[in-house]
Design a protein around this motif. Structure first.
Motif, PDB file in Angstrom:
ATOM      1  N   UNK A   1      38.145 110.931  14.895  1.00 21.87           N
ATOM      2  CA  UNK A   1      38.308 109.485  14.802  1.00 21.87           C
ATOM      3  C   UNK A   1      38.289 108.957  13.361  1.00 21.87           C
TER       4      UNK A   1
ATOM      5  N   UNK B   1      41.589 109.534  11.778  1.00 22.54           N
ATOM      6  CA  UNK B   1      42.654 108.648  12.280  1.00 22.54           C
ATOM      7  C   UNK B   1      42.527 107.235  11.719  1.00 22.54           C
ATOM      8  N   UNK B   2      41.275 106.837  11.446  1.00 20.27           N
ATOM      9  CA  UNK B   2      41.074 105.494  10.898  1.00 20.27           C
ATOM     10  C   UNK B   2      41.618 105.386   9.474  1.00 20.27           C
TER      11      UNK B   2
ATOM     12  N   UNK C   1      50.920 106.262   9.485  1.00 20.35           N
ATOM     13  CA  UNK C   1      52.056 107.163   9.656  1.00 20.35           C
ATOM     14  C   UNK C   1      53.285 106.459  10.205  1.00 20.35           C
TER      15      UNK C   1
ATOM     16  N   UNK D   1      60.229  93.364  23.000  1.00 23.08           N
ATOM     17  CA  UNK D   1      60.009  92.010  23.500  1.00 23.08           C
ATOM     18  C   UNK D   1      58.928  91.266  22.710  1.00 23.08           C
ATOM     19  N   UNK D   2      58.235  91.987  21.836  1.00 30.13           N
ATOM     20  CA  UNK D   2      57.205  91.346  21.011  1.00 30.13           C
ATOM     21  C   UNK D   2      57.794  90.927  19.668  1.00 30.13           C
TER      22      UNK D   2
ATOM     23  N   UNK E   1      49.331  94.127  17.819  1.00 32.32           N
ATOM     24  CA  UNK E   1      49.038  95.282  18.685  1.00 32.32           C
ATOM     25  C   UNK E   1      48.536  96.442  17.825  1.00 32.32           C
TER      26      UNK E   1
ATOM     27  N   UNK F   1      44.980  95.847  16.581  1.00 34.40           N
ATOM     28  CA  UNK F   1      43.974  96.096  17.626  1.00 34.40           C
ATOM     29  C   UNK F   1      43.738  97.591  17.796  1.00 34.40           C
ATOM     30  N   UNK F   2      44.841  98.340  17.940  1.00 36.75           N
ATOM     31  CA  UNK F   2      44.707  99.774  18.215  1.00 36.75           C
ATOM     32  C   UNK F   2      44.151 100.525  17.008  1.00 36.75           C
TER      33      UNK F   2
ATOM     34  N   UNK G   1      41.964  99.227  15.185  1.00 40.06           N
ATOM     35  CA  UNK G   1      40.594  98.703  15.097  1.00 40.06           C
ATOM     36  C   UNK G   1      40.318  98.085  13.726  1.00 40.06           C
TER      37      UNK G   1
ATOM     38  N   UNK H   1      34.610  99.537  23.114  1.00 48.03           N
ATOM     39  CA  UNK H   1      35.402  98.841  22.097  1.00 48.03           C
ATOM     40  C   UNK H   1      36.851  99.291  22.128  1.00 48.03           C
ATOM     41  N   UNK H   2      37.037 100.601  22.291  1.00 43.02           N
ATOM     42  CA  UNK H   2      38.391 101.154  22.397  1.00 43.02           C
ATOM     43  C   UNK H   2      39.112 100.547  23.588  1.00 43.02           C
TER      44      UNK H   2
ATOM     45  N   UNK I   1      40.090  96.957  23.028  1.00 44.69           N
ATOM     46  CA  UNK I   1      41.247  96.881  22.112  1.00 44.69           C
ATOM     47  C   UNK I   1      42.531  97.256  22.839  1.00 44.69           C
ATOM     48  N   UNK I   2      42.448  98.328  23.627  1.00 44.60           N
ATOM     49  CA  UNK I   2      43.648  98.798  24.336  1.00 44.60           C
ATOM     50  C   UNK I   2      44.069  97.794  25.411  1.00 44.60           C
TER      51      UNK I   2
ATOM     52  N   UNK J   1      43.596  94.591  25.393  1.00 48.00           N
ATOM     53  CA  UNK J   1      44.199  93.441  24.720  1.00 48.00           C
ATOM     54  C   UNK J   1      45.645  93.733  24.339  1.00 48.00           C
ATOM     55  N   UNK J   2      45.852  94.911  23.766  1.00 45.38           N
ATOM     56  CA  UNK J   2      47.207  95.284  23.332  1.00 45.38           C
ATOM     57  C   UNK J   2      48.134  95.421  24.539  1.00 45.38           C
TER      58      UNK J   2
ATOM     59  N   UNK K   1      49.061  92.042  26.123  1.00 43.43           N
ATOM     60  CA  UNK K   1      50.079  91.322  25.354  1.00 43.43           C
ATOM     61  C   UNK K   1      51.470  91.865  25.676  1.00 43.43           C
ATOM     62  N   UNK K   2      51.568  93.199  25.751  1.00 45.65           N
ATOM     63  CA  UNK K   2      52.852  93.825  26.063  1.00 45.65           C
ATOM     64  C   UNK K   2      53.320  93.444  27.465  1.00 45.65           C
TER      65      UNK K   2
ATOM     66  N   UNK L   1      54.454  89.675  27.738  1.00 48.00           N
ATOM     67  CA  UNK L   1      55.735  89.361  27.103  1.00 48.00           C
ATOM     68  C   UNK L   1      56.924  90.020  27.817  1.00 48.00           C
ATOM     69  N   UNK L   2      56.631  90.892  28.784  1.00 47.07           N
ATOM     70  CA  UNK L   2      57.733  91.606  29.439  1.00 47.07           C
ATOM     71  C   UNK L   2      58.234  90.825  30.656  1.00 47.07           C
TER      72      UNK L   2
ATOM     73  N   UNK M   1      50.875 105.373  19.559  1.00 48.14           N
ATOM     74  CA  UNK M   1      49.612 105.347  20.302  1.00 48.14           C
ATOM     75  C   UNK M   1      48.825 106.643  20.114  1.00 48.14           C
TER      76      UNK M   1
ATOM     77  N   UNK N   1      42.875 105.161  15.816  1.00 47.48           N
ATOM     78  CA  UNK N   1      41.458 105.329  16.135  1.00 47.48           C
ATOM     79  C   UNK N   1      41.129 105.051  17.609  1.00 47.48           C
ATOM     80  N   UNK N   2      41.864 104.157  18.239  1.00 49.55           N
ATOM     81  CA  UNK N   2      41.653 103.912  19.671  1.00 49.55           C
ATOM     82  C   UNK N   2      42.073 105.166  20.430  1.00 49.55           C
TER      83      UNK N   2
ATOM     84  N   UNK O   1      43.287 107.958  23.070  1.00 53.34           N
ATOM     85  CA  UNK O   1      44.414 107.983  24.013  1.00 53.34           C
ATOM     86  C   UNK O   1      43.913 107.721  25.432  1.00 53.34           C
TER      87      UNK O   1
ATOM     88  N   UNK P   1      43.682 104.114  26.010  1.00 54.44           N
ATOM     89  CA  UNK P   1      45.019 103.519  26.196  1.00 54.44           C
ATOM     90  C   UNK P   1      45.484 103.745  27.643  1.00 54.44           C
TER      91      UNK P   1
END
Lengths: 317, 263
Positions: free
Chosen positions: A72, A75-76, A80, A90-91, A99, A102-103, A105, B3-4, B7-8, B10-11, B14-15, B18-19, B107, B111-112, B114, B117
């Protein structure tokens, strides 16, 4: 001594009979901009995906910022861009970055407008990604990769689709990040001229093997030079030069000399021609560019152009 | 992990917001409720039903009688069969779009985790399917009242609502299997194939009397699609559905976590 930003030891990845990456040892120091060069299928993307922990190496070890690529904290600190510059169509630009924030963090919401500004996306911030030009999609992808100000950036073809101004912007940005913030960059690009201007070190990957690596500043010493000249009678010029001890041949409407003495002392060549009664009408010392050097490296000794690497791996592996 | 997951979620929310998926699936549910109401309307008057010919005969087969238990039963069967298609489509979109839009790589090395997600996608899918089922129940209640259907009682309404919601929940659980198919198949098409295959097999196996052993047929059997006498599927039926739902969720998380992601 600080640990290198990236260390690969004996890393291999085979997909059945296809050798995507084979026994690669690679060390990239902090703040370096390391460029991987290779033909399609050379293994660049597989190598980058292993660095990012998306693909597990079949053999060898990878340390990213001193840790495993899938940890982790690693990754923080890694940003990439691999494969195409994709976005949720669509966003809007802003929502795509939200997005990512958030992901990733990233706690500060201001990271999104900052990235919008840094990559000149202000005008398009509320435009849906599906309506962006390819260049702006690339900007968005880069903004997403750098949103969290990573310590290591892994970028596969980062300037794809950008116009010349965009390419220059990205070059400046990556250079600044490396110099001023110590950000390490591992990138691949087929724009060899760009690589030569941006990278501090260059590695040539071919058929999964790291053929050669060298500091970018050493490129001028590694590339070949030759002398090209034109006269009013090129056939006679070749004969005159041969008699004066400068072996020459005709190529594409010019007299070409590859001998070291000719390249080092072009004025002697000109003098010999004048004395022989065929004064040069043009004379240039031509330096092999990175593309030429690269192709020479991956070309077999026969001189025939080699087929571009192993076959593409089957998708979905 | 919490927390992960936040966050996931929320993301992913949103997706989803909007779809077009929420609108398309909600429209499918509204259409299902309206079609059910139309059958009830036809069945209310035998003369009108005969005048409609074939359509009237089909309505008789599917819905039975024009009363509240009949309408609830028809709604439950709609959720069991149509819901498999609608909920399955939502699950396929949630996972398959990451490959079709080539956003999956974004994805994979963040840090979040998988798993968070995947869990967020499954939870959102489940929540949306539950909302769609609630929408259907609400529409049934309103349209049934407008039609003035006979046979209303609090007990009938509670039983009917419970059956529709329970069927919806089981069907939503099965939809997780299509999320797995969309992940392993890395896109929409293989998962759509699996969806049609399971719907087809569910019909065939239910018809030959072995539906209780095929989890994808169980919600329809419980809803009385094969007749009231076949609604008792024992403990194995629901247990199989739960097993498929949890197994698919776990397998999806494991696949995202362990597979080589080179596409």
């Amino acid at each position: 001594m600080t640990a290198p930003a990236l260390r690969l030891q004996g890393v291999s990845k085979h997909y059945g009979p296809v050798r995507a990456v084979h026994a690669v040892d690679l060390t990239v120091g902090t703040g370096e901009v390391y460029a991987l060069l290779g033909l399609n299928g050379a293994g660049k993307t597989t190598l980058m995906r292993m660095v990012l922990g998306m693909v597990r190496p079949g053999a060898g070890s990878i340390a990213v910022l001193g840790r495993g690529p899938r940890e982790r904290p690693t990754r923080a600190q890694v940003g990439y861009l691999v494969a195409a510059a994709a976005a949720y169509p669509e966003l809007t630009v802003r929502e795509n970055l939200e997005v990512a924030r958030r992901l990733r963090r990233v706690p500060t919401p201001a990271a999104v407008p900052d990235a919008v500004e840094l990559f000149g996306l202000g005008e398009y911030a509320d435009r849906r990604a599906r309506d962006l030009s390819q260049g702006n999609r690339q900007r968005l992808a880069l903004a997403r990769a750098m949103l969290h100000r990573p310590s290591l950036l892994v970028l596969d073809e980062p300037v794809n689709g950008l116009d010349p101004a965009g390419v220059a912007e990205v070059r400046t940005l990556l250079g600044d990040l490396a110099r001023e913030h110590g950000t390490t960059v591992l990138l691949s690009s087929h724009l060899l001229g760009e690589v030569a201007r941006l990278a501090t070190r260059i590695g040539v990957l071919h058929r999964g093997r790291l053929l050669e690596e060298f500091p970018a500043r050493a490129l001028p010493q590694r590339v070949r030079h030759h002398l090209e000249l034109t006269t009013r009678d090129d056939d006679r010029a070749v004969a005159v030069l041969a008699a004066a001890g400068f072996p020459a041949h005709l190529r594409a409407g010019a007299v070409v000399l590859t001998g070291e003495r000719a390249v080092r002392r072009p004025e002697d060549v000109a003098t010999a021609l004048v004395r022989g009664g065929v004064a040069p009408t043009g004379l240039t010392v031509v330096r092999e560019d990175l593309e030429g050097y690269f192709l020479r490296l991956v070309r077999p000794p026969s001189g025939r152009a080699e087929a571009p690497g192993p076959p593409e791996r089957p998708r979905g592996r | 992990m919490a927390g992960d997951l936040a966050a996931a979620v929320h993301a992913e929310a949103l997706k989803l917001r909007r779809s077009r998926v929420p609108w398309a699936t909600a429209a499918a549910m509204v259409l299902a409720a309206l079609v059910g109401a139309f059958f009830m309307f036809v069945l209310q008057d035998v003369g009108r039903a005969r005048a409609l010919g074939l359509l009237g005969a089909k309505a008789q087969l599917a819905g039975g009688t024009a009363d509240w238990p009949g309408y609830f039963s028809l709604a439950a069967q709609t959720v069991a069969v149509g819901g498999l298609l609608v909920f399955g489509t939502a699950a396929i979109w949630l996972f398959g779009r990451e490959f079709s839009d080539r956003t999956a790589t974004d994805l994979l090395a963040v840090p979040t985790s998988r798993t968070a997600v995947v869990l967020a996608k499954l939870l959102l899918g489940l929540a949306w399917c539950a909302l769609l089922t609630v929408l259907l129940v609400a529409l049934v209640l309103v349209l049934g009242a407008l039609l003035g259907l006979p046979g209303w009682s609090a007990a009938t309404a509670a039983r009917g609502t419970g059956t529709v919601l329970g069927t919806g929940l089981l069907t939503a659980g099965l939809a997780a299997s299509y999320g797995l198919a969309a992940s392993v198949g890395r896109g929409y098409l293989p998962a759509v194939g699996v969806l049609f295959l399971t719907v087809l097999l569910a019909q065939v196996l239910a018809a030959v009397g072995h539906g209780e052993w095929f989890p994808w047929a169980v919600p329809a059997l419980l809803a009385g699609a094969a007749g009231p006498g076949r609604a008792d599927v024992g403990w194995a039926g629901p247990a199989g559905v739960v097993l498929v739902a949890l197994g698919s969720a776990a397998a999806t998380a494991l696949w995202w976590e362990r597979a080589d992601h080179s596409a």
